[in-house]
Design an enzyme around this catalytic site. Structure first.
Site, short mmCIF file in Angstrom:
data_model
loop_
_atom_site.label_atom_id
_atom_site.label_comp_id
_atom_site.label_asym_id
_atom_site.label_seq_id
_atom_site.Cartn_x
_atom_site.Cartn_y
_atom_site.Cartn_z
CG HIS A 184 17.75 3.81 9.11
ND1 HIS A 184 18.73 3.64 10.05
CD2 HIS A 184 17.94 5.05 8.59
CE1 HIS A 184 19.49 4.72 10.10
NE2 HIS A 184 19.02 5.60 9.23
CG HIS A 243 19.48 -0.37 3.23
ND1 HIS A 243 20.60 -1.08 3.61
CD2 HIS A 243 19.32 0.61 4.17
CE1 HIS A 243 21.10 -0.55 4.72
NE2 HIS A 243 20.35 0.48 5.07
#
EC number: 3.6.1.-
Length: 291
Positions: A184, A243
């Site tokens: 992303h 993340h």
């Protein structure tokens, strides 16, 4: 016969009135669309935006990551991976970017140059972008595979079979843990910067309202502008909710390298797809900047 004629005349008159109402509605809608396009041109098309957006993305990624590590935000709709923006936009980010930039580049570049060959050359930037997207996502997947192991629980306890791949691990009810570079962070960075670079052509596009392409180009400007805001918003959400810091740093770094390696280096060369058409004065400024 008389009744039939009266009915037909009434229908024609009603159709004319309906057409009139639709015309007024279209004019009002077009006015709102043009205002929105004017606002977006005044923000995203600025030279300062192209200059500072990369730094803003890096700063927001680092700030969001610190928030995630030191003071996590409460769960929200955007922290759910099944939210609408993530499912229908981010997961298809390159497809959205490609499908909107394709007509935008074709129409604006042809309007300015009138040369089909030059338009095709500029459209090859989308092939370059597709190649970068494919190589990077494949690389990230391989890195996660070769650095990962299959665990019995999300707490990373009880290694089952280290030779399993991610798909087999999930099929057997396990949890795969490897170095998962943030796709992303990479893709949203690359797409947002690419859109902003291509929208710079609007400095040169002067199109009368009566021009046959006016409505189409205006609609594309608004669509690309909103798409850019979605990419930046979801980039911030990734920084805050998902993340590890190192995974986002590498993801953002790959996005920046993809952008700078093309628009900041290769596209300045003659043997490249080239930059969006620019005026003579802008070209001189660019040349002086390179020196």
């Amino acid at each position: 016969m008389g009744g039939d004629s009266a009915g037909l005349g009434e229908g024609q008159d009603g159709g004319r009135k309906g057409t009139g109402r639709r015309t007024v509605a279209d004019e009002v809608g077009m006015e709102h669309l043009e205002r929105c396009a004017w606002f977006l041109r005044g923000t995203l098309v600025r030279v300062s935006v192209r200059r500072y957006l990369p730094w803003a993305l890096v700063a927001s990624m680092l700030a969001g990551s610190l928030v995630k590590e030191l003071s996590p935000l409460p769960e929200s709709y955007l922290s759910n991976k099944r939210n609408v923006l993530n499912v229908y936009f981010v997961k298809m980010a390159w497809a959205w970017t490609f499908s909107l930039l394709l007509p935008f580049i074709a129409l604006t570049n042809y309007h300015l140059t009138g040369k089909v060959g030059l338009v095709l050359r500029r459209l090859s930037t989308l092939l370059v972008g597709t190649t970068i997207w494919y190589i990077c996502t494949a690389l990230f997947s391989n890195i996660e595979h070769y650095t990962g192991s299959c665990y019995q629980s999300p707490a990373l306890e009880g290694i089952r079979k280290e030779h399993l791949n991610k798909q087999q691990c999930h099929r057997e009810g396990g949890f795969w843990h490897g170095f998962d570079i943030s796709g992303h962070s990479f893709l949203l960075t690359f797409c947002a910067l690419m859109i902003v670079e291509e929208m710079a052509v609007l400095h040169e596009v002067k199109m009368d309202r009566n021009h046959c392409l006016h409505t189409t180009v205006t609609t594309l400007v608004v669509a690309l502008g909103f798409l850019t805001f979605i990419w930046v918003l979801m980039f911030l959400c990734t920084a805050v909710y998902f993340h590890d810091l190192s995974q986002k740093v590498f993801g953002t770094l790959f996005g920046l390298l993809g952008w700078y390696g093309t628009y900041g280096f290769w596209y300045l060369k003659s043997f490249s797809p080239g930059l969006p058409p620019q005026s003579f004065s802008l070209n001189l400024k660019q040349d002086s900047y390179k020196k």
